[in-house]
Design a protein around this motif. Structure first.
Motif, PDB file in Angstrom:
ATOM      1  N   THR A 276       0.830  -1.204   0.000  1.00  0.00           N
ATOM      2  CA  THR A 276       0.000   0.000   0.000  1.00  0.00           C
ATOM      3  C   THR A 276       0.859   1.248   0.000  1.00  0.00           C
ATOM      4  N   PHE A 277       1.914   1.215   0.816  1.00  0.00           N
ATOM      5  CA  PHE A 277       2.789   2.392   0.907  1.00  0.00           C
ATOM      6  C   PHE A 277       3.416   2.716  -0.438  1.00  0.00           C
ATOM      7  N   VAL A 296       3.964  11.497   3.286  1.00  0.00           N
ATOM      8  CA  VAL A 296       2.847  11.723   4.217  1.00  0.00           C
ATOM      9  C   VAL A 296       1.588  11.017   3.719  1.00  0.00           C
ATOM     10  N   ILE A 297       1.288  11.146   2.437  1.00  0.00           N
ATOM     11  CA  ILE A 297       0.078  10.533   1.881  1.00  0.00           C
ATOM     12  C   ILE A 297       0.173   9.011   1.950  1.00  0.00           C
ATOM     13  N   ALA A 298       1.330   8.460   1.574  1.00  0.00           N
ATOM     14  CA  ALA A 298       1.510   7.003   1.604  1.00  0.00           C
ATOM     15  C   ALA A 298       1.462   6.478   3.033  1.00  0.00           C
ATOM     16  N   ASN A 299       1.972   7.250   3.972  1.00  0.00           N
ATOM     17  CA  ASN A 299       1.932   6.860   5.383  1.00  0.00           C
ATOM     18  C   ASN A 299       0.487   6.792   5.880  1.00  0.00           C
ATOM     19  N   MET A 300      -0.338   7.725   5.429  1.00  0.00           N
ATOM     20  CA  MET A 300      -1.750   7.696   5.805  1.00  0.00           C
ATOM     21  C   MET A 300      -2.435   6.455   5.230  1.00  0.00           C
ATOM     22  N   ALA A 301      -2.146   6.154   3.975  1.00  0.00           N
ATOM     23  CA  ALA A 301      -2.750   4.970   3.343  1.00  0.00           C
ATOM     24  C   ALA A 301      -2.364   3.701   4.090  1.00  0.00           C
ATOM     25  N   THR A 315      -8.611   3.526  -0.284  1.00  0.00           N
ATOM     26  CA  THR A 315      -9.232   4.264  -1.378  1.00  0.00           C
ATOM     27  C   THR A 315      -8.931   5.752  -1.227  1.00  0.00           C
ATOM     28  N   GLN A 316      -9.198   6.507  -2.284  1.00  0.00           N
ATOM     29  CA  GLN A 316      -9.009   7.955  -2.227  1.00  0.00           C
ATOM     30  C   GLN A 316      -9.858   8.574  -1.114  1.00  0.00           C
ATOM     31  N   ASP A 317     -11.119   8.168  -1.039  1.00  0.00           N
ATOM     32  CA  ASP A 317     -12.019   8.741  -0.029  1.00  0.00           C
ATOM     33  C   ASP A 317     -11.554   8.412   1.378  1.00  0.00           C
TER      34      ASP A 317
END
Length: 333
Positions: A276-277, A296-301, A315-317
């Motif tokens: 996922t990252f 930061v975005i990949a860490n959130m995912a 997902t994006q949402d």
């Protein structure tokens, strides 16, 4: 701190990003049932199977993550000419992943990992695989499939599970072809194969993998981590190194070391979090994010998927919702 407006701007562009995923394709099978007694033949539980399901695994789980985030994906790998191979192709098509780059090899089975579960516990895993290097003919077929589609992709993601697909020759040619056409190449490596990826754009080892590469048991300080990331970057002529550190978050290195702490709310299962990252990270870079924003975005995912059971995707949402739920933490990163 990345703003919600900037996050949404980057994520919206995921829909137009085209990624080639090259690596060890696998199929994960889950056999789920109940145990009510022990076998009279041997001291083992008898599992009455109630459900069987298949999930894309290995490099194809990376493809699954990319499609879940609305990226367009082309996959390149090898399967056997067998029933499990047909199941694998069906799973790809069900996930809207283009299977045209897949090559069937009569000499090896489709890699499948079967897990027997009961009451949420894994009782047994059965693996069907052959990890000898693929033949030169199969390598040439893969390279031909890849090169003829190179103008239709924005970046390459190499997912190495050390199952014989990513030979030194194949890896070097993929990077050579991609660089010739100005395509980014991100690698999720195995330590024994690090040197196959000289000249890639970026590499995303985890903590154990980079320690194994340098023959170390542990890091003693943040300074040592930065030093080894810089050394790896120089050794392999990379633009950047992204080190995933599990509960410690992620470290980024281009000209200097930057650490992003984890933002996971709950951790139930880390299966597939690395896939996922790297998927989210590369999509973000292709969508115009800088190294820090992508981290930061990949860490959130990753924080989203570890709160789910089993191999999961984001997902994006979900990323946008996660940001809104954790903005008090994220504003301090």
């Amino acid at each position: 701190m990345i703003s919600i407006q900037r996050l949404e701007e980057i994520i919206k562009k995921f829909n137009s990003v085209r990624i080639a995923v090259i690596g060890d394709m696998m199929l994960d099978e889950y056999l789920i049932g109940k145990v009510n007694r022990i076998s009279p033949e041997a001291p083992v539980p008898i599992v009455n199977i109630e459900e069987e399901r298949f999930v894309l695994g290995g490099a194809s789980n990376v493809a699954n993550n990319l499609t879940s985030l609305k990226g367009k994906v082309f996959v390149y790998g090898v399967i056997g000419n067998d029933a499990n191979g047909e199941k694998f192709i069906k799973e790809l098509e069900d996930k809207n992943v283009n299977p045209a780059g897949i090559v069937k090899d009569e000499t090896r089975p489709t890699i499948i990992k079967s897990r027997v579960l009961s009451q949420g516990q894994q009782l047994l895993r059965l693996d069907w695989e052959k990890d000898a290097d693929i033949s030169q003919d199969i390598q040439n077929q893969l390279l031909e499939n890849f090169e003829k589609n190179i103008e239709n992709i924005d970046a390459v993601l190499i997912s190495d599970y050390n199952k014989g697909l990513l030979t030194k020759h194949l890896s070097e040619r993929i990077i050579e072809i991609a660089k010739k056409h100005n395509k980014k190449v991100m690698v999720d490596p195995k330590p024994q194969n690090f040197k196959n990826y000289v000249g890639a754009t970026s590499m995303t080892p985890n903590r154990k993998e980079i320690l194994d590469y340098f023959g170390m048991k542990k890091f003693t300080s943040e300074e040592e981590i930065a030093e080894k990331m810089a050394q790896l970057k120089d050794d392999l002529k990379l633009d950047s190194v992204v080190l995933t550190r599990s509960e410690e978050g992620v470290s980024l290195f281009r000209a200097k070391h930057k650490r992003i702490p984890t933002v996971a709310r709950e951790v139930y299962d880390v299966t597939g979090a690395g896939d996922t990252f790297i998927s989210t990270f590369l999509l973000s870079i292709c969508a115009g994010a800088d190294l820090y924003e992508a981290g930061v975005i990949a860490n959130m995912a990753s924080g989203i998927v570890v709160a789910k059971i089993g191999t999961a995707t984001a997902t994006q949402d979900e990323i946008i919702e996660f940001y809104k739920d954790n903005d008090n933490i994220l504003k301090n990163i």
